[in-house]
Scaffold this active site. Sequence first.
Site, short mmCIF file in Angstrom:
data_model
loop_
_atom_site.label_atom_id
_atom_site.label_comp_id
_atom_site.label_asym_id
_atom_site.label_seq_id
_atom_site.Cartn_x
_atom_site.Cartn_y
_atom_site.Cartn_z
N GLU A 38 -11.99 34.75 6.82
CA GLU A 38 -12.18 35.86 5.87
C GLU A 38 -11.97 34.99 4.46
OE1 GLU A 38 -9.10 39.21 5.16
OE2 GLU A 38 -10.73 40.35 4.20
N ARG A 269 -1.30 30.76 17.77
CA ARG A 269 -1.62 30.06 16.48
C ARG A 269 -0.55 29.21 16.24
NH1 ARG A 269 -1.17 34.74 13.29
NH2 ARG A 269 -2.47 33.71 11.91
N LYS A 279 -0.72 33.70 4.95
CA LYS A 279 -1.61 33.70 3.79
C LYS A 279 -0.93 34.49 2.46
CE LYS A 279 -6.40 33.90 5.51
NZ LYS A 279 -7.52 34.82 5.22
#
Length: 571
Positions: A38, A269, A279
């Site tokens: 994104e 992850r 983020k």
Amino acid sequence: MSTEETPPAAAKNFIEQQIDADLAAGRADHVHTRFPPEPNGYLHIGHAKSICLNSGLARTYGGKFNLRFDDTNPAKEEQEYVDAIMDDVRWLGADWQDRLCHASDYFETYYEWAVALVKAGHAYVCDLTADEMRETRGTLTEPGTPSPHRGRSVEENLDLFARMRAGEFPDGAKTLRAKIDMASPNVNLRDPVMYRIKHVPHQRTGDAWCLYAAYDWAHGQGDVMEGITHSICTLEFENHRPLYDWYLTRLDELKLLPHPRPRQIEFARLNLTYTVMSKRKLLQLVQEKHVDGWDDPRMPTIRGLRRRGYTSEAIRAFCERIGVTKQNSTIDMLWLEDAVREHLNETAERRMAVLRPLKVTLTAFADGSELPEGVIKVCQLDNHPQHPEQGSREIELTRDLWIEADDFMEEAPKKFFRLKPGGAVRLRGAGIAKCEEVIKNAAGEVTELRCTFDPDTTALADGKKVKGTIHWVPAADCIDAEVRLYDHLFAKEDPDKAEEGKTFLDNMNPASLEIVVAKLEPELADAEPGERYQFERLGYFFADPIDSVDEAPVFNRTVTLRDAWGKEAAK
RNA sequence: AACCCCGUAGUGUAAUGGUAACACCAGGGAUUUUGAUUCCCUUAUUCCAGGUUCGAGUCCUGGCGGGGUUGCCA
């Protein structure tokens, strides 16, 4: 013919095993993956793991790899991020060829498919507010209650949905929801929102839409539009897989799919010690100016690592080495550092630089004879001792030198192989210096060493071997340069483990950056921005591409050399 | 609390019902004009309890531990 054994096939990770099974069972006849960022932030080392995984799978299986921007929420996304992401993915060596894709390219198709679901009775327009929806969703232990609009007729839904698109309603007034099961133990299946109204211009589609698809009603659809066979994502999407499959099954029943159904596979992850990866936190570090931007060399962002001097080869080797599983784990930062040491040890030319200078004056030859006025000796230094083909360079030894302050100790422990009063050490590539006199200032600090010099590099006059070798630069013929010594951004292995009332910010390492003015050997004046060197005995350094100017390079320390003495001294 | 996922040396991963292994780290040694690199050696591992089986790290049941999920974020 060599008698070498054929190397054992590399152990396959669980995703490759599943792909093998899919191929063998005919569920797929090729492999097509994608990386779907994104564009609302910069890529970090965790994304690199995903990029290497996805593009690596395509390469291994002779398949294809797409880059797809998941641009379904214009409120958060910006072109700045799009450009940076493409640059970083390319730098990492992942090749999407001509398949640069955007979810926004499919908005019209998504809409048509949504209309088809409405017609089939699988979706309805709901007037509940966000708060009301939360209240009626139920909890983890209790089922939700159906929306009062769940029973609307197909005609009414079609009309309302068209008017939603036409912009008749304000933000948040209505949503389109899938009609699934308000009592499902999987909350994602309790009539999830497919579309929300946002009167926000999109960076690519402009004002064409005020209706934007939610993640679940976009991701699998983008996958199937592009013919993705294996849609690989992280573990937190595991609970979404039933929904991913539900949408695809409905569309499949309606014979709308342009390609066979993709399969979602989740992996763990990446977590790394001494840093944060979310983020939100990375953004906070930048916005609150705890670091100097997204490309601050202490950041775990790809841009930060690039500016630190990491190579893409090192990052790929790291991603290869850490493996892929479904187990949550935290990789020791040492692995990343080792990967870059390994690559730079092979490739970086060696130079000498003194970070914390201590003056040394050569006073006479070891046999008592007088030193010449100017150049005492022209020294040949290999650019890379393991690769003589990389050539050598000359450094002129003169009476006045700089050595590393750490390389002298007035009261040295027995295992200290460097300079001490009355002791001798080899000046790399030059000869042997023996410390005859220690000069101090009024405060009692050592300011200068006076040494005799023996151009024989192997042994003392009495035949005793010299154990230590130190680096040096000639005082008259060296350059001053800013060198930035970076260390972990956080002082704690797990920065998120903060004490009561504190946050990860309280765990920042106050010594993560030290700036020194170093003395560099003359050759380094010509260092090109972006070049990497090993400063012998110190570490690997990268000529900063932004702050370096002609004849005045600025160096960033990528990583130190392994330091057995440092460990010994710490005991 | 409900559902889903995951538990193998210190760390990260292999072993796919058949001798528990590899890498890193750590410790020791050799080489070395970088206390780097390189090379050799050493230590240590299947969360627990039952069950199935000739045989279980692997399959089943239960427990324990860790993670995820209750956005109109992705």
